[in-house]
Motif scaffolding. Structure first.
Motif, PDB file in Angstrom:
ATOM      1  N   ASP A   1      22.409  54.853  36.950  1.00  0.00           N
ATOM      2  CA  ASP A   1      21.192  55.628  36.744  1.00  0.00           C
ATOM      3  C   ASP A   1      20.244  54.944  35.759  1.00  0.00           C
ATOM      4  N   LYS A   2      20.593  53.741  35.295  1.00  0.00           N
ATOM      5  CA  LYS A   2      19.800  53.058  34.283  1.00  0.00           C
ATOM      6  C   LYS A   2      18.857  52.038  34.918  1.00  0.00           C
ATOM      7  N   MET A   3      17.791  51.742  34.179  1.00  0.00           N
ATOM      8  CA  MET A   3      16.884  50.648  34.506  1.00  0.00           C
ATOM      9  C   MET A   3      17.067  49.628  33.381  1.00  0.00           C
ATOM     10  N   VAL A   4      17.699  48.516  33.707  1.00  0.00           N
ATOM     11  CA  VAL A   4      18.155  47.567  32.689  1.00  0.00           C
ATOM     12  C   VAL A   4      17.209  46.378  32.576  1.00  0.00           C
ATOM     13  N   LEU A   5      16.859  46.045  31.343  1.00  0.00           N
ATOM     14  CA  LEU A   5      16.162  44.804  31.028  1.00  0.00           C
ATOM     15  C   LEU A   5      17.237  43.811  30.620  1.00  0.00           C
ATOM     16  N   LYS A   6      17.445  42.785  31.433  1.00  0.00           N
ATOM     17  CA  LYS A   6      18.551  41.871  31.169  1.00  0.00           C
ATOM     18  C   LYS A   6      18.095  40.428  31.319  1.00  0.00           C
ATOM     19  N   CYS A   7      18.348  39.620  30.278  1.00  0.00           N
ATOM     20  CA  CYS A   7      18.060  38.184  30.343  1.00  0.00           C
ATOM     21  C   CYS A   7      18.979  37.536  31.371  1.00  0.00           C
ATOM     22  N   GLN A   8      18.477  36.521  32.040  1.00  0.00           N
ATOM     23  CA  GLN A   8      19.260  35.807  33.046  1.00  0.00           C
ATOM     24  C   GLN A   8      19.341  34.331  32.672  1.00  0.00           C
ATOM     25  N   SER A   9      20.502  33.753  32.903  1.00  0.00           N
ATOM     26  CA  SER A   9      20.700  32.336  32.613  1.00  0.00           C
ATOM     27  C   SER A   9      20.483  31.524  33.875  1.00  0.00           C
ATOM     28  N   LYS A  10      19.782  30.398  33.737  1.00  0.00           N
ATOM     29  CA  LYS A  10      19.581  29.489  34.867  1.00  0.00           C
ATOM     30  C   LYS A  10      20.751  28.529  35.024  1.00  0.00           C
TER      31      LYS A  10
ATOM     32  N   MET B   1      -1.927  60.147  37.147  1.00  0.00           N
ATOM     33  CA  MET B   1      -0.887  60.994  36.601  1.00  0.00           C
ATOM     34  C   MET B   1       0.483  60.622  37.168  1.00  0.00           C
ATOM     35  N   GLU B   2       0.498  60.281  38.472  1.00  0.00           N
ATOM     36  CA  GLU B   2       1.762  59.895  39.105  1.00  0.00           C
ATOM     37  C   GLU B   2       2.348  58.645  38.446  1.00  0.00           C
ATOM     38  N   ASN B   3       1.461  57.676  38.103  1.00  0.00           N
ATOM     39  CA  ASN B   3       1.919  56.457  37.434  1.00  0.00           C
ATOM     40  C   ASN B   3       2.554  56.770  36.088  1.00  0.00           C
ATOM     41  N   LEU B   4       1.956  57.699  35.338  1.00  0.00           N
ATOM     42  CA  LEU B   4       2.496  58.073  34.033  1.00  0.00           C
ATOM     43  C   LEU B   4       3.878  58.720  34.194  1.00  0.00           C
ATOM     44  N   LEU B   5       4.031  59.573  35.194  1.00  0.00           N
ATOM     45  CA  LEU B   5       5.333  60.214  35.439  1.00  0.00           C
ATOM     46  C   LEU B   5       6.390  59.171  35.815  1.00  0.00           C
ATOM     47  N   THR B   6       6.001  58.187  36.617  1.00  0.00           N
ATOM     48  CA  THR B   6       6.925  57.108  36.991  1.00  0.00           C
ATOM     49  C   THR B   6       7.345  56.329  35.751  1.00  0.00           C
ATOM     50  N   LEU B   7       6.376  55.981  34.896  1.00  0.00           N
ATOM     51  CA  LEU B   7       6.692  55.242  33.670  1.00  0.00           C
ATOM     52  C   LEU B   7       7.585  56.056  32.744  1.00  0.00           C
ATOM     53  N   LYS B   8       7.338  57.347  32.643  1.00  0.00           N
ATOM     54  CA  LYS B   8       8.187  58.198  31.801  1.00  0.00           C
ATOM     55  C   LYS B   8       9.615  58.241  32.336  1.00  0.00           C
ATOM     56  N   ASP B   9       9.761  58.263  33.670  1.00  0.00           N
ATOM     57  CA  ASP B   9      11.096  58.244  34.270  1.00  0.00           C
ATOM     58  C   ASP B   9      11.787  56.906  33.978  1.00  0.00           C
ATOM     59  N   TYR B  10      11.070  55.792  34.145  1.00  0.00           N
ATOM     60  CA  TYR B  10      11.641  54.479  33.815  1.00  0.00           C
ATOM     61  C   TYR B  10      12.027  54.413  32.345  1.00  0.00           C
ATOM     62  N   GLN B  11      11.154  54.952  31.477  1.00  0.00           N
ATOM     63  CA  GLN B  11      11.429  54.922  30.047  1.00  0.00           C
ATOM     64  C   GLN B  11      12.686  55.711  29.703  1.00  0.00           C
ATOM     65  N   ARG B  12      12.843  56.860  30.333  1.00  0.00           N
ATOM     66  CA  ARG B  12      14.012  57.710  30.084  1.00  0.00           C
ATOM     67  C   ARG B  12      15.310  56.980  30.451  1.00  0.00           C
ATOM     68  N   ARG B  13      15.239  56.146  31.491  1.00  0.00           N
ATOM     69  CA  ARG B  13      16.435  55.442  31.973  1.00  0.00           C
ATOM     70  C   ARG B  13      16.547  54.006  31.458  1.00  0.00           C
ATOM     71  N   LEU B  14      15.588  53.576  30.610  1.00  0.00           N
ATOM     72  CA  LEU B  14      15.519  52.183  30.163  1.00  0.00           C
ATOM     73  C   LEU B  14      16.679  51.811  29.238  1.00  0.00           C
ATOM     74  N   ASP B  15      17.285  50.649  29.517  1.00  0.00           N
ATOM     75  CA  ASP B  15      18.366  50.102  28.695  1.00  0.00           C
ATOM     76  C   ASP B  15      17.963  48.682  28.298  1.00  0.00           C
ATOM     77  N   THR B  16      17.718  48.465  27.001  1.00  0.00           N
ATOM     78  CA  THR B  16      17.282  47.145  26.522  1.00  0.00           C
ATOM     79  C   THR B  16      18.429  46.301  25.968  1.00  0.00           C
ATOM     80  N   SER B  17      19.653  46.782  26.058  1.00  0.00           N
ATOM     81  CA  SER B  17      20.782  46.038  25.474  1.00  0.00           C
ATOM     82  C   SER B  17      20.981  44.670  26.137  1.00  0.00           C
ATOM     83  N   GLY B  18      20.506  44.491  27.368  1.00  0.00           N
ATOM     84  CA  GLY B  18      20.632  43.205  28.057  1.00  0.00           C
ATOM     85  C   GLY B  18      19.736  42.119  27.490  1.00  0.00           C
ATOM     86  N   LEU B  19      18.880  42.476  26.528  1.00  0.00           N
ATOM     87  CA  LEU B  19      18.017  41.487  25.873  1.00  0.00           C
ATOM     88  C   LEU B  19      18.716  40.804  24.706  1.00  0.00           C
TER      89      LEU B  19
END
Length: 196
Positions: free
Chosen positions: A74-83, A1-19
């Motif tokens: 307060d966001k958790m960002v998914l962001k592509c990185q350049s090498k 249950m704790e894992n699900l709550l953690t994932l829900k918190d990450y989801q709430r703060r998730l920002d995919t614009s960096g993709l």
């Protein structure tokens, strides 16, 4: 249950614009719902993008993905990185913050006992990610759970909750339990000799 709550918190703060630099990746994951997946392990790692560029990430190991989230305010960002330092067009030379485990394997880093490589392959090439744990014991934990997840994925295919597209919650509000070999590594205390 704790894992699900953690994932829900990450989801709430998730920002995919960096993709967006990788149009293909953005289209595939712009609606990524972390709470629809099973979390196996999570914790802080350092992502060495290049010798000059490192990022602190919150790494989340799901049943079929390894996700590298960057904390920004307060966001958790998914962001592509350049090498490369040169502006990159259409996602070429870009490292995705999402690693599909169905075609991933691990290698040790000879020069750093706390680091490991995750090599992600597909039809047109490969990407190499260098990830650094806070200790040798934590690196061992990460490599063990990633190997278990990759092996399980090869044996069984994508997790059944993803095949159906169902929530991780069942009708009675109970969470799906992991198979015995996927005991929650977060709940087991580290032995002293493992946390060097």
């Amino acid at each position: 249950m704790e894992n699900l709550l953690t994932l829900k918190d990450y989801q709430r703060r998730l920002d995919t614009s960096g993709l967006k630099p990788s149009n293909e990746l953005y289209l595939e994951y712009k609606y990524l719902d972390l709470a629809q997946r099973r979390m196996i392990y999570e914790g802080p790692l350092t992502w060495r993008v290049t010798k000059e560029k490192t990022l602190e990430v919150q790494c989340v190991l799901l049943g079929d993905l390894l996700v590298l989230l960057q904390k920004q305010d307060d966001k958790m960002v998914l962001k592509c990185q350049s090498k490369s330092n040169i502006a990159v067009q259409e996602g070429k030379q870009m490292l995705s913050p999402i690693i599909k485990l169905d075609s991933a394997f691990l290698r040790e880093v000879a020069t750093d006992r706390k680091a490991f490589y995750v090599i992600f392959t597909w039809d047109s090439g490969a990407q190499i990610y260098e990830l650094v744990a806070q200790s040798v014991g934590e690196r061992r934990n990460w490599t063990d759970v990633i190997k278990m997840a990759v092996d399980e994925l090869k044996k069984t295919g994508p997790p059944s909750d993803l095949k159906r597209g169902n929530s991780i919650l069942t009708g009675g509000g109970e969470t799906h339990t992991a198979p015995p070999r996927f005991l929650n590594p977060l709940s087991a205390p580290l032995k002293m000799e493992e946390s060097c």
